[in-house]
Motif scaffolding. Sequence first.
Motif, short mmCIF file in Angstrom:
data_model
loop_
_atom_site.label_atom_id
_atom_site.label_comp_id
_atom_site.label_asym_id
_atom_site.label_seq_id
_atom_site.Cartn_x
_atom_site.Cartn_y
_atom_site.Cartn_z
N TYR A 1 0.84 -1.21 0.00
CA TYR A 1 0.00 0.00 0.00
C TYR A 1 0.87 1.25 0.00
CZ TYR A 1 -2.64 3.83 2.12
OH TYR A 1 -3.17 5.06 2.40
N TYR A 2 1.84 1.29 0.92
CA TYR A 2 2.54 2.54 1.18
C TYR A 2 3.40 2.99 0.00
CZ TYR A 2 4.68 6.18 4.02
OH TYR A 2 5.08 7.39 4.52
N ASP A 3 4.03 2.06 -0.70
CA ASP A 3 4.94 2.45 -1.77
C ASP A 3 4.20 3.07 -2.94
OD1 ASP A 3 7.74 2.55 -2.39
OD2 ASP A 3 7.38 1.10 -3.98
N ASP A 4 2.90 2.84 -3.04
CA ASP A 4 2.10 3.48 -4.08
C ASP A 4 1.52 4.82 -3.64
OD1 ASP A 4 2.47 1.50 -5.96
OD2 ASP A 4 0.72 0.35 -5.32
N VAL A 5 1.62 5.11 -2.34
CA VAL A 5 0.94 6.29 -1.80
C VAL A 5 1.94 7.33 -1.31
CG1 VAL A 5 -0.69 7.09 -0.05
CG2 VAL A 5 -1.07 4.91 -1.19
N GLY A 6 2.75 6.97 -0.31
CA GLY A 6 3.70 7.91 0.24
C GLY A 6 3.12 8.75 1.35
N THR B 1 9.41 6.86 -3.47
CA THR B 1 8.29 7.20 -2.58
C THR B 1 8.81 7.84 -1.31
OG1 THR B 1 6.97 5.36 -3.42
CG2 THR B 1 6.36 6.25 -1.27
N GLU B 2 8.21 8.94 -0.93
CA GLU B 2 8.67 9.65 0.27
C GLU B 2 8.09 9.04 1.54
OE1 GLU B 2 4.65 11.39 -0.32
OE2 GLU B 2 6.30 10.80 -1.66
N THR B 3 8.94 8.92 2.56
CA THR B 3 8.46 8.53 3.89
C THR B 3 8.40 9.74 4.81
OG1 THR B 3 10.70 8.02 4.66
CG2 THR B 3 9.44 6.24 3.62
N TYR B 4 8.86 10.88 4.31
CA TYR B 4 8.79 12.16 5.04
C TYR B 4 8.31 13.21 4.04
CZ TYR B 4 10.19 16.35 7.63
OH TYR B 4 10.18 17.56 8.29
#
Length: 514
Positions: free
Chosen positions: A253-258, A339-342
Amino acid sequence: MTPVEITAEHNPLRHPDDKRLPRIAGPCSMVMFGITGDLARRKLMPAIYDLANRGLLPPGFSLVGFARRDWDDQDFAAVVHDAVKSHARTPFREEVWQDLAEGLRFVRGTFDDPEAFARLAQTVRELDEARGTGGNHAFYLSIPPDWFAAVCEQLQAAGLSTPQPGTWRRVVVEKPFGHDLASAQELNHIIEAVFPADSVFRIDHYLGKETVQNLLALRFANQMFEPVWNAHYVDHVQITMAEDIGIGGRAGYYDDVGAAKDVIQNHLLQLLALTAMEEPVSFTADAVRAEKEKVLASARLPQDLAAATARGQYTAGWQGSERAHGYLDEDGVAPDSTTETYAALKLELDSRRWAGVPFYLRTGKQLGKRVTEIAVIFKRTPHLPFRSTDTVEMGKNAIVVRIQPDEGITMRFGSKVPGTQMEVRDVTMDFGYGSSFTETSPEAYERLILDVLLGDPPLFPRHEEVEQSWRILDPVVQFWNEHPEQIGQYAAGTWGPPEADQLMHRDGREWRLP
């Protein structure tokens, strides 16, 4: 039937004007899609039990689970029981569980199976007769957004979305509400073609937190704050949601969203709206939403997005005493992912109250600590009749609303140091929910689920707010997509990439250290 309120008729020992009396919904049930998911297990099913344990669900309340599993009612009851025992906030009481378990039902099927929805319709009719749910049913879509349209259309085809006179049908939609403005508009059109706009409840669990609502009380119930809550006195506002964990098993999920789409588009922009809104004429849903929409409509990004935004990915580092992986080393993340985590950005509001006051929003994974807060930083006093050495350590006055984990409010101001000399230093005055009230705050999902059953929607953003949020964020995401090389790095356990500090330093400011 309509929601009812406990009054002196129900309890003659209480005065009818006693504001402590809770409200309970009228007869109803909830149908939950996605019951095998993590959210349902950790939050939704425990919240329903906690509401029952607090006496806030009506007699005969029923919960229907819908999933592909080959379960019967007893299997579903065992799943709910385990979730409640593991994650409920309130103590487990056998008599409460037995009452709740009598209303548990399970329907097996897939989201594209008309026969399964026909069985669901039959189950709902049986609950109306056997449990007295009165034709009032809420449908909770704790499922991927790609399935929202299919489920809504199936509910409509099975006659489940259309209430009989004097009854209601409502739908609850979990985020994300689309992935950009166009998809959000399409999604809103699909859902509101099946359910009326006032029957659609878009869940943002942050808005159910006690401290978020206390922000409105702080501003509008206290004469001392509202006169200085404007550009004459406020220097800037910082809104932070920091997490001290990585993405866990959410790479798909996260790598497509950020970070920006996951948190800023919904949570942080909603907090901005509540912080900056004008006083509503009342606290009805329409009045509160109208003021929030004005704030979001007035928000604008600076022209230079390279200077007004920052993003980064966490690298390997230390989170406390534990070694943490870097984002690109997480299972399921592509080694060349951008993909940003920040994510951090600066916004300004075109309004008389906030003209010239920047709002800085930031969120990130694997940061220094877990905290969500709103910090209103005030301008320096225009004249200090002290020697420079007397006040060398003073910062700006601030009001900080802490949303999690230690809910409360902190005020920072200058005070004289004890002694014979006039030396002034920063001190803080702290209010904490845990130390000031004997009753613990309910979980956000308890409040929000109860509000759905009551039909009380002020805490739920309507489609105009969702679309305004995407209008704000879309240019940022597009800019980042066009410049994938402009992504910084930060070690796990620190407070973000250098680019985020530079964003503040350009304006002569710095991030608050929570």
